[in-house]
Motif scaffolding. Structure first.
Motif, mmCIF file in Angstrom:
data_model
loop_
_atom_site.group_PDB
_atom_site.id
_atom_site.type_symbol
_atom_site.label_atom_id
_atom_site.label_comp_id
_atom_site.label_asym_id
_atom_site.label_seq_id
_atom_site.Cartn_x
_atom_site.Cartn_y
_atom_site.Cartn_z
ATOM 1 N N VAL A 121 0.926 -1.373 0.127
ATOM 2 C CA VAL A 121 0.129 0.044 -0.116
ATOM 3 C C VAL A 121 0.784 1.111 0.069
ATOM 4 N N VAL A 122 0.743 1.903 -0.980
ATOM 5 C CA VAL A 122 1.588 3.288 -1.096
ATOM 6 C C VAL A 122 0.891 4.387 -1.060
ATOM 7 N N LEU A 123 0.986 5.347 -0.082
ATOM 8 C CA LEU A 123 0.434 6.441 0.166
ATOM 9 C C LEU A 123 1.438 7.699 -0.545
ATOM 10 N N ARG A 124 0.843 8.837 -1.208
ATOM 11 C CA ARG A 124 1.715 9.849 -1.550
ATOM 12 C C ARG A 124 1.087 11.140 -1.307
ATOM 13 N N ASN A 125 1.757 12.132 -0.787
ATOM 14 C CA ASN A 125 1.488 13.366 -0.271
ATOM 15 C C ASN A 125 2.064 14.247 -1.287
ATOM 16 N N VAL A 126 3.316 13.982 -2.021
ATOM 17 C CA VAL A 126 3.999 14.619 -2.970
ATOM 18 C C VAL A 126 4.422 13.967 -4.122
ATOM 19 N N ALA A 127 4.236 14.499 -5.253
ATOM 20 C CA ALA A 127 4.542 13.388 -6.526
ATOM 21 C C ALA A 127 6.144 13.267 -6.529
ATOM 22 N N ALA A 128 6.522 11.819 -6.461
ATOM 23 C CA ALA A 128 8.150 11.559 -6.668
ATOM 24 C C ALA A 128 7.884 10.139 -7.098
ATOM 25 N N GLY A 129 9.124 9.931 -7.714
ATOM 26 C CA GLY A 129 9.500 8.147 -8.077
ATOM 27 C C GLY A 129 8.407 7.999 -9.319
ATOM 28 N N SER A 130 7.828 6.672 -8.931
ATOM 29 C CA SER A 130 7.097 5.983 -10.055
ATOM 30 C C SER A 130 5.877 6.915 -10.711
ATOM 31 N N ILE A 131 5.456 7.581 -9.650
ATOM 32 C CA ILE A 131 4.061 8.381 -10.308
ATOM 33 C C ILE A 131 4.501 9.340 -11.227
ATOM 34 N N CYS A 132 5.569 9.837 -10.993
ATOM 35 C CA CYS A 132 6.006 10.990 -11.954
ATOM 36 C C CYS A 132 6.295 10.248 -13.420
ATOM 37 N N LYS A 133 6.886 9.135 -13.498
ATOM 38 C CA LYS A 133 6.990 8.539 -14.795
ATOM 39 C C LYS A 133 5.898 7.921 -15.256
ATOM 40 N N ARG A 134 5.167 7.318 -14.536
ATOM 41 C CA ARG A 134 3.855 6.842 -15.085
ATOM 42 C C ARG A 134 2.816 7.915 -15.656
ATOM 43 N N LEU A 135 2.762 8.806 -14.692
ATOM 44 C CA LEU A 135 1.524 9.826 -15.179
ATOM 45 C C LEU A 135 2.105 11.053 -15.670
ATOM 46 N N GLY A 136 3.282 11.420 -15.993
ATOM 47 C CA GLY A 136 4.080 12.685 -16.023
ATOM 48 C C GLY A 136 3.739 13.754 -15.251
ATOM 49 N N LEU A 140 0.051 16.677 -3.721
ATOM 50 C CA LEU A 140 -1.117 15.957 -3.875
ATOM 51 C C LEU A 140 -2.169 15.932 -3.299
ATOM 52 N N GLU A 141 -3.533 16.736 -3.757
ATOM 53 C CA GLU A 141 -4.442 16.975 -2.633
ATOM 54 C C GLU A 141 -5.670 16.713 -3.360
ATOM 55 N N PRO A 142 -6.284 15.624 -2.916
ATOM 56 C CA PRO A 142 -6.046 14.671 -1.653
ATOM 57 C C PRO A 142 -4.929 13.695 -1.960
ATOM 58 N N PRO A 143 -4.146 13.196 -0.916
ATOM 59 C CA PRO A 143 -3.087 12.195 -1.086
ATOM 60 C C PRO A 143 -3.555 11.224 -1.726
ATOM 61 N N THR A 144 -2.743 10.391 -2.620
ATOM 62 C CA THR A 144 -3.211 9.334 -3.407
ATOM 63 C C THR A 144 -2.947 7.872 -2.566
ATOM 64 N N LEU A 145 -3.574 7.004 -2.706
ATOM 65 C CA LEU A 145 -3.198 5.489 -2.192
ATOM 66 C C LEU A 145 -3.514 4.618 -3.365
ATOM 67 N N GLU A 146 -2.324 3.730 -3.554
ATOM 68 C CA GLU A 146 -2.004 2.812 -4.571
ATOM 69 C C GLU A 146 -1.645 1.588 -3.967
ATOM 70 N N PHE A 147 -2.153 0.490 -4.863
ATOM 71 C CA PHE A 147 -1.942 -0.917 -4.471
ATOM 72 C C PHE A 147 -0.879 -1.517 -5.618
ATOM 73 N N PHE A 148 0.010 -2.181 -4.897
ATOM 74 C CA PHE A 148 1.189 -2.873 -5.857
ATOM 75 C C PHE A 148 1.320 -4.355 -5.577
ATOM 76 N N LYS A 155 5.486 3.149 1.896
ATOM 77 C CA LYS A 155 4.808 1.986 1.334
ATOM 78 C C LYS A 155 4.573 1.169 2.761
ATOM 79 N N LEU A 156 3.443 0.723 2.721
ATOM 80 C CA LEU A 156 3.123 -0.176 4.143
ATOM 81 C C LEU A 156 2.866 -1.588 3.426
ATOM 82 N N GLU A 157 3.231 -2.390 4.448
ATOM 83 C CA GLU A 157 2.627 -3.856 4.246
ATOM 84 C C GLU A 157 1.839 -4.246 5.537
ATOM 85 N N PHE A 158 0.883 -5.162 5.205
ATOM 86 C CA PHE A 158 -0.026 -5.484 6.262
ATOM 87 C C PHE A 158 -0.162 -7.262 6.314
#
Ligand code: ADP
Ligand code: UDP
Length: 237
Positions: free
Chosen positions: A91-106, A113-121, A177-180
């Motif tokens: 589970v990835v939480l993002r408050n500011v764009a960096a890393g893979s989201i920059c490449k993936r979405l330009g 990032l408002e609201p923050p994003t939550l992504e699953f990998f 990144k979080l793991e549960f």
């Protein structure tokens, strides 16, 4: 609590059995990897720092109602935790764009990032941790619908708590990144929370204080990990 046989060796940690079948020991190594293990190296004393930083953050999260696997810190590099059946969804939480989201979405690095994003990998080194959605999780039985709800709710709550925690210490929490995992019918937050799995920027200077310094050979890796340690675990905090 004595360390028994090794159950698993990962890239950054070793998991050992204990006399209690419900508990395991996480041993934090100095080994560092990036780009799915293509880049390998050592960050001196990273294991010690990540163990203390994770301990501090797990304790803070527990005090604020987040259920985690944390039991106690046993030594410089060892943490006693509840044994989890790890959910193979990161589970990835993002408050500011960096890393893979920059490449993936330009998106430009540094954009708030408002609201923050939550992504699953999907947690799979061979597949390079591909991004997935709720429907993949359901179809492939990686987690139940109820568990996905918990991942979302806990992810959001942990983000709010951690943003405040790091802000008090002069650090901008960019993403993490979080793991549960499952333990006796409950879903608990597991693994570690440290500069290895978070992006942390100095609020005053914008400098990176996390594993990106190793990933991109930015220098002063040990110094920045130590700074995070001092700010998170230092006197009076
Ligand atoms: P990786 O497996 O990605 O190389 P690590 O070196 O950090 O990662 O290894 C630690 C492993 O232990 C991870 O696979 C993680 O999912 C798993 N893990 C984390 N917390 C627990 C726990 N409480 N019980 C069992 N396994 C855990
Ligand atoms: N992250 C992690 N382990 C992974 C993938 C990501 O700890 O296997 C962390 C990473 O350190 C960053 C956040 O999750 O803080 C978001 O990572 P991103 O998707 O941007 O991927 P990266 O740029 O690390 O490839």
């Amino acid at each position: 609590m004595k360390r028994l046989e090794q159950l698993y060796e990962g890239k950054a940690k070793i998991i050992y059995a204990t006399e209690n079948p419900d508990l395991v020991i996480q041993y934090f190594k100095d080994d560092a990897t990036a780009f799915d293990g293509v880049k390998k190296g050592t960050i001196v004393d990273k294991g010690v720092i990540n163990n203390q930083v994770s301990t501090k953050i797990f304790q803070y999260l527990e005090e604020n109602g987040v259920k985690t696997h944390f039991v106690e810190q046993l030594s410089d590099r060892e943490m006693l935790v509840k044994k989890l059946d790890i959910i193979m969804v990161e589970v990835v939480l993002r408050n500011v764009a960096a890393g893979s989201i920059c490449k993936r979405l330009g998106i430009e690095e540094g954009k708030q990032l408002e609201p923050p994003t939550l992504e699953f990998f999907y947690k799979s080194d061979e597949l390079h941790d591909p991004m997935i959605n709720d429907s993949h999780i359901k179809t492939f039985n990686w987690a139940t619908e109820k568990e996905v709800e918990i991942l979302r709710a806990q992810g959001k709550k942990v983000n709010e708590l951690m943003v405040a925690f790091f802000k008090q210490r002069g650090i901008r929490l960019v993403d993490f990144k979080l793991e549960f995992g499952r333990h006796k019918g409950e879903v608990l937050l597991g693994d570690e929370i440290s500069p290895d799995g978070c992006r942390l920027w100095d609020m005053a200077t914008g400098e990176k204080m996390d594993k990106d310094r190793f990933r991109f050979s930015l220098g002063n890796v040990e110094e920045k990990y130590q700074e995070v340690y001092n700010l998170v675990c230092g006197q009076g905090k």
